[in-house]
Design an enzyme around this catalytic site. Structure first.
Site, mmCIF file in Angstrom:
data_model
loop_
_atom_site.group_PDB
_atom_site.id
_atom_site.type_symbol
_atom_site.label_atom_id
_atom_site.label_comp_id
_atom_site.label_asym_id
_atom_site.label_seq_id
_atom_site.Cartn_x
_atom_site.Cartn_y
_atom_site.Cartn_z
ATOM 1 N N ASP A 10 40.752 -39.340 -12.987
ATOM 2 C CA ASP A 10 40.856 -39.249 -14.134
ATOM 3 C C ASP A 10 38.807 -39.018 -13.723
ATOM 4 O O ASP A 10 38.534 -38.789 -12.896
ATOM 5 C CB ASP A 10 40.252 -40.359 -14.780
ATOM 6 C CG ASP A 10 41.874 -40.945 -15.212
ATOM 7 O OD1 ASP A 10 42.624 -40.353 -15.753
ATOM 8 O OD2 ASP A 10 42.315 -41.869 -15.644
ATOM 9 N N LYS B 73 40.134 -36.543 -19.026
ATOM 10 C CA LYS B 73 40.172 -36.041 -20.404
ATOM 11 C C LYS B 73 39.048 -35.885 -21.091
ATOM 12 O O LYS B 73 38.329 -37.025 -20.637
ATOM 13 C CB LYS B 73 40.833 -37.025 -21.186
ATOM 14 C CG LYS B 73 42.323 -36.821 -21.014
ATOM 15 C CD LYS B 73 44.011 -38.343 -21.524
ATOM 16 C CE LYS B 73 43.282 -38.919 -20.088
ATOM 17 N NZ LYS B 73 44.343 -40.012 -19.805
ATOM 18 N N MET C 99 34.135 -48.634 -24.423
ATOM 19 C CA MET C 99 34.231 -47.282 -25.224
ATOM 20 C C MET C 99 33.483 -47.484 -26.472
ATOM 21 O O MET C 99 33.838 -46.926 -27.520
ATOM 22 C CB MET C 99 35.237 -46.974 -25.495
ATOM 23 C CG MET C 99 36.751 -46.791 -23.798
ATOM 24 S SD MET C 99 38.248 -46.536 -24.297
ATOM 25 C CE MET C 99 38.874 -47.219 -24.471
HETATM 26 N N1 SAH Z 1 40.833 -48.788 -16.843
HETATM 27 C C1 SAH Z 1 39.132 -49.313 -16.961
HETATM 28 C C2 SAH Z 1 38.705 -49.033 -18.715
HETATM 29 C C3 SAH Z 1 38.551 -47.074 -18.876
HETATM 30 S S1 SAH Z 1 38.427 -47.449 -20.595
HETATM 31 C C4 SAH Z 1 38.143 -49.930 -16.148
HETATM 32 O O1 SAH Z 1 39.481 -51.035 -16.216
HETATM 33 O O2 SAH Z 1 37.289 -50.730 -16.360
HETATM 34 C C5 SAH Z 1 36.443 -46.209 -20.200
HETATM 35 C C6 SAH Z 1 35.570 -47.366 -20.488
HETATM 36 O O3 SAH Z 1 35.805 -48.129 -19.341
HETATM 37 C C7 SAH Z 1 34.545 -46.331 -20.711
HETATM 38 O O4 SAH Z 1 33.967 -46.151 -22.446
HETATM 39 C C8 SAH Z 1 33.235 -47.441 -20.165
HETATM 40 O O5 SAH Z 1 33.203 -48.416 -21.597
HETATM 41 C C9 SAH Z 1 34.053 -48.829 -19.366
HETATM 42 N N2 SAH Z 1 32.987 -48.635 -18.089
HETATM 43 C C10 SAH Z 1 34.276 -47.740 -17.055
HETATM 44 N N3 SAH Z 1 33.876 -47.361 -15.719
HETATM 45 C C11 SAH Z 1 31.710 -47.900 -16.273
HETATM 46 C C12 SAH Z 1 31.002 -48.287 -15.377
HETATM 47 N N4 SAH Z 1 31.042 -48.043 -14.064
HETATM 48 N N5 SAH Z 1 29.833 -48.650 -16.284
HETATM 49 C C13 SAH Z 1 30.365 -48.822 -17.266
HETATM 50 N N6 SAH Z 1 31.002 -48.801 -17.790
HETATM 51 C C14 SAH Z 1 32.508 -48.124 -17.317
#
Ligand code: SAH
Length: 253
Positions: free
Chosen positions: A32, A54, A165
């Site tokens: 991703d 995406k 998000m």
């Molecule tokens: N499956 C992922 C979430 C995917 S949705 C998880 O469990 O972390 C994508 C959102 O995750 C982003 O918009 C943000 O809010 C958060 N996110 C993912 N990685 C991040 C990071 N390293 N730092 C801050 N926010 C993060």
């Protein structure tokens, strides 16, 4: 075998042992957009890497291509990894992909990862629960129409609210939470790009976010709750260079 693997928040040291072992022997990896370069560097150098990240506006189209690609490679190789940021079952369509793959008769294994929802606040010294301060937490999406249409009154009462998000619609979400009874003076924190060299922490009250004056960049995890107050003091409460964070003693009620 197709593995639905969580990559953690970005720092490769936060991969699980199982995820790392799979990446090191993978034949094909579909990954991703939020997967960090450091995690990609752990992948078997002779593996085929496919970016299925995406961009906004093309989510549906890309998502439709993923299952056929997994089925294609799954029948030809021993170890096919579907790599998702954080945890594969937290706002990552892992559940949908698992169902589709099982329906197609594939052998699938889920490998949980450390979600950014937990890692981001914890790396900033913000506990999600704390005796006498927070007994519950919820992880919600602030994305797009669904996020805004959801009933925020249900979340106004959760002690620690973790919003993924939520950067784009932060002002409207904050306003809705305040309207639903959440204290406008409550401390909140945005942790941008948690666990990466570009991590940044932005502290503000819910009311300040609702005013629309606080600059934040995606991706970020947004935490609202009195637990943020435990680390309140804003950017001066931690030492950015050493990464050392002093958690002040909580104010007990
Ligand atoms: N499956 C992922 C979430 C995917 S949705 C998880 O469990 O972390 C994508 C959102 O995750 C982003 O918009 C943000 O809010 C958060 N996110 C993912 N990685 C991040 C990071 N390293 N730092 C801050 N926010 C993060």
């Amino acid at each position: 075998m197709i593995y639905l693997v969580g990559a953690g928040p970005g720092d490769p040291d936060l991969l699980t042992v199982k995820a790392l072992r799979l990446l090191e022997r993978a034949d094909v990896v579909l990954f991703d957009r939020l997967i960090s370069a450091e995690v990609l560097a752990c992948i078997n150098p002779s593996a085929t890497l496919i970016d299925v990240g995406k961009e906004e506006g093309q989510q549906c189209e890309k998502q439709r291509q993923i299952i056929p690609l997994l089925l294609h490679y799954g029948t030809r190789h021993d170890t096919v990894v579907r790599l998702k940021s954080g945890d594969p079952m937290v706002f990552a369509r892992g559940g949908e992909e698992l169902a589709d793959l099982l329906d197609s008769g594939c052998d699938v294994e889920v490998v949980p990862g450390i979600s950014s929802a937990l890692a981001a606040p914890e790396l900033a010294g913000i506990p999600l629960t704390y005796r006498e301060v927070a007994r519950s937490f919820a992880i919600v999406t602030g994305h797009g129409r669904d996020g805004l249409l959801q009933d925020w009154t249900a979340y106004a009462r959760i002690d620690t609210l973790i919003i993924l998000m939520g950067v784009k619609h932060r002002a409207e979400i904050a306003a809705r939470l305040i309207a639903a009874g959440r204290d406008a003076g409550q401390s909140t924190a945005f942790i941008e790009r948690a666990s990466t060299p570009n991590e940044r922490r932005v502290y503000a009250t819910l009311g300040q976010i609702a005013d629309g004056t606080v600059e934040v960049e995606a991706p970020a995890v947004w935490i609202a709750g009195d637990v943020v107050g435990l680390s309140w003091g804003g950017p001066t409460a931690y030492d950015r260079t050493s990464g050392v964070f002093q958690l002040p003693r909580p104010q007990r009620q």
